[in-house]
Design a protein around this motif. Structure first.
Motif, short mmCIF file in Angstrom:
data_model
loop_
_atom_site.label_atom_id
_atom_site.label_comp_id
_atom_site.label_asym_id
_atom_site.label_seq_id
_atom_site.Cartn_x
_atom_site.Cartn_y
_atom_site.Cartn_z
N LEU A 248 -15.40 41.14 12.92
CA LEU A 248 -15.42 41.11 11.46
C LEU A 248 -15.59 42.55 10.97
N THR A 249 -14.46 43.23 10.91
CA THR A 249 -14.45 44.61 10.42
C THR A 249 -14.52 44.58 8.90
N LYS A 250 -14.76 45.74 8.29
CA LYS A 250 -14.87 45.71 6.83
C LYS A 250 -13.52 45.42 6.18
N GLU A 251 -12.42 45.78 6.85
CA GLU A 251 -11.10 45.43 6.31
C GLU A 251 -10.93 43.91 6.33
N ARG A 252 -11.30 43.31 7.44
CA ARG A 252 -11.15 41.87 7.58
C ARG A 252 -12.07 41.12 6.62
N ALA A 253 -13.26 41.69 6.38
CA ALA A 253 -14.23 41.01 5.51
C ALA A 253 -13.67 40.86 4.09
N ARG A 254 -12.67 41.68 3.74
CA ARG A 254 -12.06 41.56 2.39
C ARG A 254 -11.28 40.27 2.25
N LEU A 255 -10.93 39.66 3.36
CA LEU A 255 -10.21 38.38 3.30
C LEU A 255 -11.12 37.24 2.86
N LEU A 256 -12.44 37.46 2.98
CA LEU A 256 -13.39 36.37 2.70
C LEU A 256 -13.55 36.11 1.21
N PRO A 258 -15.74 35.68 -2.00
CA PRO A 258 -16.99 36.41 -2.28
C PRO A 258 -18.26 35.57 -2.04
N ASP A 259 -18.15 34.23 -2.12
CA ASP A 259 -19.33 33.39 -1.90
C ASP A 259 -19.57 33.07 -0.43
N CYS A 260 -18.62 33.46 0.41
CA CYS A 260 -18.73 33.09 1.83
C CYS A 260 -19.95 33.77 2.46
N LEU A 261 -20.73 33.00 3.21
CA LEU A 261 -21.91 33.55 3.89
C LEU A 261 -21.50 34.13 5.24
N ILE A 262 -22.12 35.24 5.60
CA ILE A 262 -21.90 35.83 6.92
C ILE A 262 -23.19 35.69 7.71
N MET A 263 -23.08 34.99 8.84
CA MET A 263 -24.27 34.72 9.65
C MET A 263 -24.09 35.26 11.06
N HIS A 264 -25.22 35.50 11.71
CA HIS A 264 -25.21 35.98 13.09
C HIS A 264 -26.56 35.63 13.70
N PRO A 265 -26.58 35.00 14.87
CA PRO A 265 -27.87 34.62 15.45
C PRO A 265 -28.67 35.80 16.00
N ALA A 279 -22.53 43.71 8.23
CA ALA A 279 -23.81 43.11 8.64
C ALA A 279 -24.90 43.39 7.60
N ASP A 280 -24.82 44.54 6.94
CA ASP A 280 -25.84 44.90 5.96
C ASP A 280 -25.37 44.62 4.52
N GLY A 281 -24.20 44.01 4.37
CA GLY A 281 -23.61 43.81 3.04
C GLY A 281 -24.21 42.62 2.30
N GLN A 283 -23.05 39.75 1.45
CA GLN A 283 -22.76 38.39 1.90
C GLN A 283 -23.53 38.01 3.16
N SER A 284 -24.14 39.01 3.78
CA SER A 284 -24.85 38.77 5.03
C SER A 284 -26.19 38.08 4.77
N VAL A 285 -26.46 37.01 5.51
CA VAL A 285 -27.75 36.32 5.40
C VAL A 285 -28.49 36.38 6.75
N ILE A 286 -28.18 37.42 7.50
CA ILE A 286 -28.70 37.51 8.87
C ILE A 286 -30.23 37.58 8.90
N LEU A 287 -30.81 38.32 7.96
CA LEU A 287 -32.28 38.41 7.96
C LEU A 287 -32.92 37.15 7.37
#
Lengths: 309, 188
Positions: A248-256, A258-265, A279-281, A283-287
């Protein structure tokens, strides 16, 4: 008031009903509130002893369970593979019997073999909570993912959740797939065909090998960590190529959306499965996942450990 | 999976209060709270779910009617503060607590439907202390049925009702139980 819970163990998501999953999530709501109090500790499991038995290394899951148990006033003992008698040749069953003889009420087990928690649960009076067994299940990770989606999106039903990465060897993916489908989400698995074979479709999910086609239709993207330590050459294209095809590069993240959540365990491999900026943007809900993990594990320990034995 | 609380009186049951009696009792409690708390704005009504929360809401409504003051309302869940977890066949359901912060300087009134052994109130006081240190804590109950097992008494009581320990008091409220307010005693 009625409870939807009568299990002493949490071994996997597969065997839970949608009602049971929802009940854990609702219970976690109450425990999440405890984290906002001046004194973040309740006496619910006072006098109980919890043993964190991590035969496979893990820091974040162990710490999360330890903190959850402390906040419930349980006493916690941590045992790792190297410090346990397993290293001296004792069998898993014998070690567990010794733990039980020491009056462990709850055993949280992380093990490299699928089925190890079930093996113990059937033989011990103590509650057993699976903290990840081989490539089988990691139920509390799935529960905290479900909790985070429900918290941020208000529901799970009918959302389109995309899981990207090494699905074949991922217990996180398996537990998530079971939980998401039970709660009515649509699930698409994305990754190289060696790691995301078509056979997964028999579970009731979609499989795709082209991430760019899927991202615009995602409500949630859950990126799994590329487990270099477990990768074998025949399955894995190589890190650079993986990032180019599925990261999920920043170029690819533009396809999402705006409400889409980005998660990572977690832990994140920055620049491999996800770019730092993503990861720090916003849309990220990692923390949030980490914070919610604590509430969810408090709920699980309360429910399993509170059942009269 | 478990039995829901009964919401209908059976033939052998003894009616204790009807909707009008509940209304009068809560209105009287509202008056007493006003009388005993000159600084009404410092008062927080904290209900114990589910019926205590509803009763707290109604008392606040009466106080607004009588004195034109909006009293703050909170929720105290006691399930995770109980001392009998693991000794009962069924685990109590936990709810989120909400109390205003800071609690320092506030008068917190715990509100419940039935006061019995006092163990729920003890758990509520334990929960409150994890939020902060209110100036004082008071207790209001729609019914006080006696049989205390702890040194606890209510400051505001809707109705004192002598009971036998094995009898059950049922409280039904329109908002929580879907039928008009009623209180009755089940002999068996």
């Amino acid at each position: 008031m009625s409870t939807n819970w009568n299990r002493k163990d949490l071994l996997g998501i597969r065997e839970l009903s949608a009602d049971e999953i929802n009940f854990i999530l609702e219970t976690a709501d109450a425990f999440k509130q405890v984290g906002t109090r001046e004194i973040k500790k309740v006496p619910a499991l006072r006098g109980k002893t919890l043993i964190n038995f991590f035969v496979e290394p893990s820091t974040r899951t162990r710490i999360s369970f330890e903190l959850a148990a402390s906040r419930l006033s349980a006493d916690v003992i941590n045992i790792s593979a190297s410090s346990s008698s397993l290293a001296k040749g004792e069998t898993l069953k014998d070690t567990a019997k010794v733990l039980e003889a020491n009056h462990a009420d709850i055993i949280v087990l992380r093990h490299s073999s699928a089925g190890a928690p079930q093996f113990l649960a059937q033989r011990l009076r103590s509650s057993v909570v699976n903290a990840g067994d081989g490539a089988h299940e990691h139920p509390t990770q799935a529960l905290l993912d479900l909790y985070t989606i429900r918290e941020k999106r208000g529901r799970i039903d009918n959302l389109h959740v995309v899981i990207v990465g090494d699905i074949l060897f991922s217990r996180v993916a398996r537990s998530n797939i079971f939980g998401l489908l039970k709660l009515g989400a649509k699930v698409t698995l994305v990754g190289p065909s060696t790691l995301v074979p078509r056979e997964f479709e028999t579970l009731g999910v979609n499989v795709s090998h082209k991430i760019d086609d899927i991202l615009p239709r995602a409500d949630v993207v859950n990126l799994l960590r590329i487990q270099h330590e477990r990768q074998r050459k025949e399955y894995f294209p190589g890190i650079g190529e993986y990032t180019r095809l599925f990261g999920l590069t920043k170029e690819r993240a533009r396809l999402l959306h705006p409400d889409c959540l980005i998660m990572h365990p977690g832990p994140i491999n920055r620049g491999v499965e996800i770019d730092s900026e993503v990861a720090d943007g916003p849309q990220s809900v990692i923390l949030d996942q980490v914070t919610n993990g604590l509430a969810v594990r408090m709920a699980v320990l309360y429910l399993c450990g509170g059942i009269a034995s | 999976m478990s039995k829901e609380k009964k919401t209908q009186a059976a033939s052998g049951d003894v009616p204790i209060m009807d909707a009008e009696a509940v209304r009068r009792a809560l209105r009287r409690i509202a008056h007493e709270i006003i009388e005993r708390n000159p600084d009404l704005r410092s008062v927080v009504l904290a209900g114990i779910p589910l019926r205590g929360s509803e009763i707290a809401r109604r008392i606040a409504e009466f106080i607004r009617e009588i004195d034109k003051i909006d009293i703050e309302i909170g929720v105290i869940d006691v399930a995770m503060h109980r001392d009998d977890i693991g000794t009962r066949p069924e685990l109590p359901v936990v709810h989120a607590s909400t109390l205003p912060t800071p609690l320092e300087g506030r008068t917190l009134i715990i509100v419940d439907d039935v006061l019995f052994t006092g163990r729920t109130v003890r758990a509520a006081m334990d929960a409150i202390s994890s939020f902060g240190r209110p100036a004082r804590v008071q207790l209001a109950a729609l019914i006080d049925r006696g049989h205390r097992e702890l040194p606890i008494r209510a400051d505001y009581v809707g109705k004192n009702l002598p009971t036998a320990a094995h009898e059950k008091i049922r409280v039904r409220l329109a908002q929580t139980d879907g039928q008009s307010d009623a209180v009755w005693l089940e002999k068996e």
